[in-house]
Write a protein that holds these residues in place. Structure first.
Motif, short mmCIF file in Angstrom:
data_model
loop_
_atom_site.label_atom_id
_atom_site.label_comp_id
_atom_site.label_asym_id
_atom_site.label_seq_id
_atom_site.Cartn_x
_atom_site.Cartn_y
_atom_site.Cartn_z
N ASN A 1 0.81 -1.22 0.00
CA ASN A 1 0.00 0.00 0.00
C ASN A 1 0.85 1.27 0.00
OD1 ASN A 1 -3.13 -0.44 0.33
ND2 ASN A 1 -2.14 -2.10 1.43
N VAL A 2 1.99 1.23 0.69
CA VAL A 2 2.90 2.38 0.65
C VAL A 2 3.42 2.58 -0.77
CG1 VAL A 2 5.15 3.23 1.41
CG2 VAL A 2 3.57 2.23 3.07
N LEU A 3 3.82 1.47 -1.42
CA LEU A 3 4.29 1.56 -2.80
C LEU A 3 3.21 2.08 -3.72
CD1 LEU A 3 6.37 1.00 -5.02
CD2 LEU A 3 5.54 -1.36 -5.10
N ALA A 4 2.00 1.56 -3.60
CA ALA A 4 0.90 2.01 -4.46
C ALA A 4 0.60 3.49 -4.23
CB ALA A 4 -0.34 1.17 -4.19
N PHE A 5 0.62 3.92 -2.97
CA PHE A 5 0.37 5.33 -2.67
C PHE A 5 1.40 6.22 -3.34
CE2 PHE A 5 1.24 9.10 -0.10
CZ PHE A 5 -0.02 9.68 -0.04
N LEU A 6 2.66 5.85 -3.24
CA LEU A 6 3.72 6.67 -3.82
C LEU A 6 3.61 6.71 -5.35
CD1 LEU A 6 6.73 5.54 -1.59
CD2 LEU A 6 5.44 7.69 -1.45
N LEU A 7 3.29 5.57 -5.95
CA LEU A 7 3.17 5.53 -7.41
C LEU A 7 2.05 6.42 -7.91
CD1 LEU A 7 3.69 1.70 -8.05
CD2 LEU A 7 5.23 3.54 -8.71
N TYR A 8 0.93 6.42 -7.21
CA TYR A 8 -0.22 7.24 -7.64
C TYR A 8 -0.01 8.70 -7.25
CZ TYR A 8 -3.19 3.38 -9.14
OH TYR A 8 -3.72 2.32 -9.82
N LYS A 9 0.54 8.93 -6.09
CA LYS A 9 0.68 10.30 -5.59
C LYS A 9 1.66 11.10 -6.44
CE LYS A 9 0.47 13.74 -2.55
NZ LYS A 9 1.29 14.71 -3.31
N PHE A 10 2.74 10.48 -6.86
CA PHE A 10 3.78 11.21 -7.56
C PHE A 10 3.87 10.84 -9.04
CE2 PHE A 10 5.14 11.00 -3.09
CZ PHE A 10 5.15 12.36 -2.82
N PHE B 1 -2.87 -6.29 -3.37
CA PHE B 1 -3.28 -5.87 -2.03
C PHE B 1 -2.83 -4.46 -1.67
CE2 PHE B 1 -2.39 -10.53 -1.73
CZ PHE B 1 -3.71 -10.93 -1.84
N GLY B 2 -2.64 -3.61 -2.70
CA GLY B 2 -2.28 -2.22 -2.44
C GLY B 2 -3.40 -1.25 -2.75
N GLY B 3 -4.64 -1.73 -2.71
CA GLY B 3 -5.77 -0.91 -3.12
C GLY B 3 -6.01 0.31 -2.25
#
Length: 345
Positions: A25-34, A57-59
């Protein structure tokens, strides 16, 4: 693989899975955020990585990353699917870390036309499938049950033989105070030639195709393990009178479907662990047929034998080695017995 195995042994299965999901989830957040505008080839690779992180499981991270992103180019459908795929295991993991690690004391009123009316209110506790239950947990159970005013304590078997762990478990059980004693049967994991002598030494009565009158009109019987020894219900109940209420202890509930249970009034079993790892409580694992031949019939709670005798299968109180319980809360069941007069209905 060795690194993963070591991590699991160090942190535990559930804790390891939580770490993996948090990282996803941390990885997914960073990918979408930046996320930034990229050339076609790099954009395709970046989007593929975003999708992989979301569906692995990074939804949750993907959702908040897209929410706070200036561009918000992520696929809402993929994020929605990823969110569902993340929330379902998260709910199960939270349950495993909380309720599935606390003992549930289940109080049940059991009424039977054959129960002696003069014994109304008689309290029988049943616990089974101890395995490697921590010594501290067993001490807490002992303290709790000593406040429950028990008349009888019944054990459904399956202790851990490794490193003599069963010894501490049985010693804690022996400290539980009851009016009429403690009785138990063997499970499929038990080396009965080691367990039974210690039980006798501690004042616990093993039932090995044997039965006895606990009170006038109440006969208790127990049989050997279905998988590993010669079991005989007929021998176990041979000392009972026709008018007796007969309670049968059998570690494996499948006995109730494979052998006659005529004359028995209640069967108590364990063995299935409620499926151990379930989907919102549904014991999918039991459908494999390796633990029980009858699917989810004996997952947990009341079912009936082939002769219509009520069979209560407990989910047990211990974990099977490092395999966690998920939506399969450990329990100790306390039956309060009453005479049931059918003529008053």
């Amino acid at each position: 693989m060795r690194f993963i195995a070591n991590m699991i042994l160090r942190f535990g299965v559930i804790e390891f899975l939580v770490i993996i999901i948090v990282m996803a989830n941390v990885l997914a957040f960073l990918l979408y955020k930046f996320e930034k505008p990229l050339k076609q080839k790099k954009r395709c690779m970046y989007r593929a990585l975003m999708m992989l992180a979301t569906l692995a499981f990074g939804g949750i991270g993907a959702f908040f990353g897209m929410l706070f992103s200036k561009h918000g180019r992520g696929s809402r459908i993929i994020v929605a699917i990823g969110l569902v795929l993340t929330l379902i295991p998260m709910v199960h993991l939270v349950h495993a870390l909380t309720l599935d690690r606390s003992i549930h004391y289940v109080e049940i009123e059991f009424r039977s036309v054959n129960w002696p009316e003069e014994l109304d209110g008689y309290r029988i506790a049943f616990m089974t499938d101890f395995h490697r239950i921590p010594d501290e947990t067993m001490r807490n159970i002992t303290a709790e049950l000593n406040q429950r005013n028990l008349d009888l304590l019944l054990l459904g078997g399956d202790f851990s033989m490794l490193d003599g762990h069963y010894q501490g478990t049985l010693q804690a059980i022996a400290e539980i105070v009851t009016t009429d004693g403690i009785f138990g049967v063997e499970g499929n994991h038990d080396a009965y030639w080691r367990v039974f002598p210690l039980m006798i030494e501690l004042g616990i009565t093993p039932l090995s195709n044997y039965g006895t009158h606990i009170r006038q009109g109440f006969y208790l019987a127990g049989i050997r393990d279905l998988w590993h020894r010669t079991h005989c219900i007929e021998s176990a109940i041979t000392g009972a009178y026709p008018e007796d209420f007969i309670l049968l202890l059998s570690h494996n509930p499948d006995v109730a479907m494979q052998y006659p249970t005529d004359g028995i009034d209640l069967i108590l079993s364990g063995h299935t662990h409620r499926g151990q790892i379930t989907f919102f409580g549904f014991p999918i694992y039991l459908l494999r047929g390796s633990i029980t031949e009858y699917g989810t019939r004996f997952g947990r709670g009341f079912a009936y034998s082939q002769d219509g005798v009520p069979v209560f299968t407990s989910s047990g109180i211990g974990d099977y080695y490092i395999i966690p319980r998920i939506f399969a809360r450990p329990e100790i069941v306390i039956f309060t017995m009453f005479y049931h007069d059918t003529h008053q209905e």
